[in-house]
Scaffold this active site. Sequence first.
Site, PDB file in Angstrom:
ATOM      1  N   LYS A   1       0.819  -1.213   0.000  1.00 40.75           N
ATOM      2  CA  LYS A   1       0.000   0.000   0.000  1.00 40.75           C
ATOM      3  C   LYS A   1       0.856   1.268   0.000  1.00 40.75           C
ATOM      4  O   LYS A   1       2.060   1.220   0.284  1.00 40.75           O
ATOM      5  CB  LYS A   1      -0.936  -0.034   1.204  1.00 40.75           C
ATOM      6  CG  LYS A   1      -1.960  -1.187   1.153  1.00 40.75           C
ATOM      7  CD  LYS A   1      -2.942  -1.101   2.312  1.00 40.75           C
ATOM      8  CE  LYS A   1      -3.987  -2.190   2.245  1.00 40.75           C
ATOM      9  NZ  LYS A   1      -5.002  -2.049   3.326  1.00 40.75           N
TER      10      LYS A   1
ATOM     11  N   TYR B   1     -12.456  -1.997  -3.783  1.00 40.94           N
ATOM     12  CA  TYR B   1     -12.972  -2.169  -2.422  1.00 40.94           C
ATOM     13  C   TYR B   1     -14.497  -2.045  -2.353  1.00 40.94           C
ATOM     14  O   TYR B   1     -15.046  -1.733  -1.292  1.00 40.94           O
ATOM     15  CB  TYR B   1     -12.323  -1.158  -1.481  1.00 40.94           C
ATOM     16  CG  TYR B   1     -10.919  -1.527  -1.038  1.00 40.94           C
ATOM     17  CD1 TYR B   1     -10.693  -2.605  -0.171  1.00 40.94           C
ATOM     18  CD2 TYR B   1      -9.812  -0.803  -1.463  1.00 40.94           C
ATOM     19  CE1 TYR B   1      -9.419  -2.939   0.251  1.00 40.94           C
ATOM     20  CE2 TYR B   1      -8.517  -1.137  -1.040  1.00 40.94           C
ATOM     21  CZ  TYR B   1      -8.335  -2.206  -0.181  1.00 40.94           C
ATOM     22  OH  TYR B   1      -7.071  -2.538   0.244  1.00 40.94           O
TER      23      TYR B   1
ATOM     24  N   ASN C   1      -2.078   0.271   6.555  1.00 45.03           N
ATOM     25  CA  ASN C   1      -1.552  -0.944   7.188  1.00 45.03           C
ATOM     26  C   ASN C   1      -0.659  -1.776   6.272  1.00 45.03           C
ATOM     27  O   ASN C   1      -0.629  -3.000   6.345  1.00 45.03           O
ATOM     28  CB  ASN C   1      -2.686  -1.762   7.804  1.00 45.03           C
ATOM     29  CG  ASN C   1      -3.720  -2.185   6.779  1.00 45.03           C
ATOM     30  OD1 ASN C   1      -3.567  -1.908   5.593  1.00 45.03           O
ATOM     31  ND2 ASN C   1      -4.753  -2.865   7.222  1.00 45.03           N
TER      32      ASN C   1
ATOM     33  N   HIS D   1      -2.222  -5.383   1.504  1.00 45.38           N
ATOM     34  CA  HIS D   1      -3.516  -6.040   1.336  1.00 45.38           C
ATOM     35  C   HIS D   1      -3.266  -7.531   1.163  1.00 45.38           C
ATOM     36  O   HIS D   1      -2.242  -7.919   0.600  1.00 45.38           O
ATOM     37  CB  HIS D   1      -4.223  -5.504   0.082  1.00 45.38           C
ATOM     38  CG  HIS D   1      -5.430  -6.321  -0.309  1.00 45.38           C
ATOM     39  ND1 HIS D   1      -6.646  -6.136   0.287  1.00 45.38           N
ATOM     40  CD2 HIS D   1      -5.578  -7.341  -1.195  1.00 45.38           C
ATOM     41  CE1 HIS D   1      -7.518  -7.019  -0.229  1.00 45.38           C
ATOM     42  NE2 HIS D   1      -6.890  -7.749  -1.126  1.00 45.38           N
TER      43      HIS D   1
ATOM     44  N   GLU E   1      -9.715 -10.592  -7.424  1.00 41.50           N
ATOM     45  CA  GLU E   1      -8.746  -9.496  -7.266  1.00 41.50           C
ATOM     46  C   GLU E   1      -7.578  -9.639  -8.250  1.00 41.50           C
ATOM     47  O   GLU E   1      -7.105  -8.638  -8.800  1.00 41.50           O
ATOM     48  CB  GLU E   1      -8.252  -9.463  -5.820  1.00 41.50           C
ATOM     49  CG  GLU E   1      -9.373  -9.067  -4.852  1.00 41.50           C
ATOM     50  CD  GLU E   1      -9.015  -9.225  -3.381  1.00 41.50           C
ATOM     51  OE1 GLU E   1      -9.882  -8.910  -2.543  1.00 41.50           O
ATOM     52  OE2 GLU E   1      -7.893  -9.664  -3.057  1.00 41.50           O
TER      53      GLU E   1
HETATM   54  N1  UDP Z   1      -9.767  -0.235   7.148  1.00 40.90           N
HETATM   55  C1  UDP Z   1      -9.850   1.002   7.778  1.00 40.90           C
HETATM   56  N2  UDP Z   1     -10.520   1.098   8.974  1.00 40.90           N
HETATM   57  C2  UDP Z   1     -11.123   0.015   9.559  1.00 40.90           C
HETATM   58  C3  UDP Z   1     -11.036  -1.239   8.923  1.00 40.90           C
HETATM   59  C4  UDP Z   1     -10.357  -1.330   7.717  1.00 40.90           C
HETATM   60  O1  UDP Z   1      -9.329   1.984   7.276  1.00 40.90           O
HETATM   61  O2  UDP Z   1     -11.719   0.156  10.642  1.00 40.90           O
HETATM   62  C5  UDP Z   1      -9.043  -0.347   5.863  1.00 40.90           C
HETATM   63  C6  UDP Z   1      -7.698  -1.030   6.039  1.00 40.90           C
HETATM   64  O3  UDP Z   1      -6.770  -0.436   5.114  1.00 40.90           O
HETATM   65  C7  UDP Z   1      -8.017  -2.458   5.636  1.00 40.90           C
HETATM   66  C8  UDP Z   1      -9.030  -2.236   4.514  1.00 40.90           C
HETATM   67  O4  UDP Z   1      -9.806  -1.127   4.962  1.00 40.90           O
HETATM   68  O5  UDP Z   1      -6.869  -3.163   5.237  1.00 40.90           O
HETATM   69  C9  UDP Z   1      -9.940  -3.394   4.210  1.00 40.90           C
HETATM   70  O6  UDP Z   1     -10.587  -3.803   5.413  1.00 40.90           O
HETATM   71  P1  UDP Z   1     -10.712  -5.338   5.787  1.00 40.90           P
HETATM   72  O7  UDP Z   1     -11.653  -5.455   6.932  1.00 40.90           O
HETATM   73  O8  UDP Z   1     -10.991  -6.139   4.560  1.00 40.90           O
HETATM   74  O9  UDP Z   1      -9.234  -5.689   6.346  1.00 40.90           O
HETATM   75  P2  UDP Z   1      -8.070  -6.591   5.720  1.00 40.90           P
HETATM   76  O10 UDP Z   1      -8.716  -7.711   4.971  1.00 40.90           O
HETATM   77  O11 UDP Z   1      -7.243  -5.706   4.823  1.00 40.90           O
HETATM   78  O12 UDP Z   1      -7.273  -7.067   6.907  1.00 40.90           O
HETATM   79 MG    MG Z   2     -10.136  -7.702   3.495  1.00 36.01          MG
END
Ligand code: UDP
Ligand code: MG
Length: 139
Positions: free
Chosen positions: A11, A51, A114, A117, A128
């Site tokens: 990212k 997303y 974070n 992905h 994806e």
């Molecule tokens: N995200 C965020 N706030 C939150 C949860 C998720 O900004 O409270 C963002 C974060 O970058 C995350 C992405 O949205 O990686 C997708 O969320 P998901 O729950 O799918 O998490 P992941 O699968 O990436 O662990």
């Molecule tokens: Mg996810």
Amino acid sequence: MVGKITFTMIKPDAVEANNIGPILAMINKAGFKIVAMKYMRLTKEQAGNFYAVHKERPFYGELTEYMSSGPIVAAILSKENAVSDYRKLIGATDPTKAEDGTIRKQFAKSIAANAVHGSDSDENAEIESNFFFSQLERF
Ligand code: UDP
Ligand code: MG
């Protein structure tokens, strides 16, 4: 190929912090092979499409803004149990909850920024991967 591939992005925060190399090293060290890779910047619209499952979530606007804020590395990775093994390697979404030795523990800045992905299912790994890569770009 079911179970063999997952899709990842490095990212914008991790690219900006010069962490492409260290993250790819962790990926290779964990036994993943690179099937496809590109360095690019998403438009906000493309980030929104990627997303789309999160459209109703409160963080959607911030997430798509952030994911289009700078270049990313997109890649398809292969390994047995690719999806679940890669989720283990990246760690929890919230880096304060990510275990030691995970990519997010080491490189994530916040729950939004974070570092990486990782696909959450074989079905989404296919969707994806197809979003970013044609068959001609896979090896
Ligand atoms: N995200 C965020 N706030 C939150 C949860 C998720 O900004 O409270 C963002 C974060 O970058 C995350 C992405 O949205 O990686 C997708 O969320 P998901 O729950 O799918 O998490 P992941 O699968 O990436 O662990
Ligand atoms: Mg996810």
